[in-house]
Scaffold this motif. Sequence first.
Motif, PDB file in Angstrom:
ATOM      1  N   VAL A  51       0.857  -1.182   0.000  1.00 26.89           N
ATOM      2  CA  VAL A  51       0.000   0.000   0.000  1.00 26.89           C
ATOM      3  C   VAL A  51       0.894   1.234   0.000  1.00 26.89           C
ATOM      4  CG1 VAL A  51      -1.798   1.255   1.227  1.00 26.89           C
ATOM      5  CG2 VAL A  51      -1.785  -1.260   1.261  1.00 26.89           C
ATOM      6  N   SER A  54      -0.158   6.394  -3.414  1.00 29.17           N
ATOM      7  CA  SER A  54      -0.877   6.468  -4.681  1.00 29.17           C
ATOM      8  C   SER A  54      -1.775   5.257  -4.943  1.00 29.17           C
ATOM      9  CB  SER A  54       0.120   6.629  -5.833  1.00 29.17           C
ATOM     10  OG  SER A  54       0.997   5.528  -5.870  1.00 29.17           O
ATOM     11  N   GLY A  55      -1.826   4.320  -4.009  1.00 29.52           N
ATOM     12  CA  GLY A  55      -2.717   3.183  -4.188  1.00 29.52           C
ATOM     13  C   GLY A  55      -2.107   1.879  -3.714  1.00 29.52           C
ATOM     14  N   ASP A  57      -0.217  -1.549  -4.737  1.00 26.98           N
ATOM     15  CA  ASP A  57       0.640  -2.159  -5.745  1.00 26.98           C
ATOM     16  C   ASP A  57       0.521  -3.675  -5.610  1.00 26.98           C
ATOM     17  OD1 ASP A  57       2.587  -2.901  -7.543  1.00 26.98           O
ATOM     18  OD2 ASP A  57       4.262  -2.206  -6.320  1.00 26.98           O
TER      19      ASP A  57
END
Length: 104
Positions: A51, A54-55, A57
């Motif tokens: 985490v 930007s989000g 992975d």
Amino acid sequence: MPKFMFIYHGGGMPETPEEGEKVMAAWGAWMQGLGDALVDGGNPAGMSKTVTASGIDDDGGSNPVSGYTLVNAADMDAACALAKGCPILDGGKGTVEVAEAMEM
């Protein structure tokens, strides 16, 4: 007394039930030998995701960590001495990263 994390990298799954019993016996004996220093025997680690700001992975579930243990030790040298007997080191297939768990 300071706490230290043993973070395991590498190792592998036993190929036979007999090998699994031998491996589990080695881990059990080592943890028993840690005595009062053992805080949390930990667990193996499964697949992971990372985490970020930007989000999430999803890197295919690769995980450099294969497990952890938490121990008490007087200092880093004492913690490293405890880690030297870890069964993951047998056969050169794994390593133990030792890090102090900093009090907050």
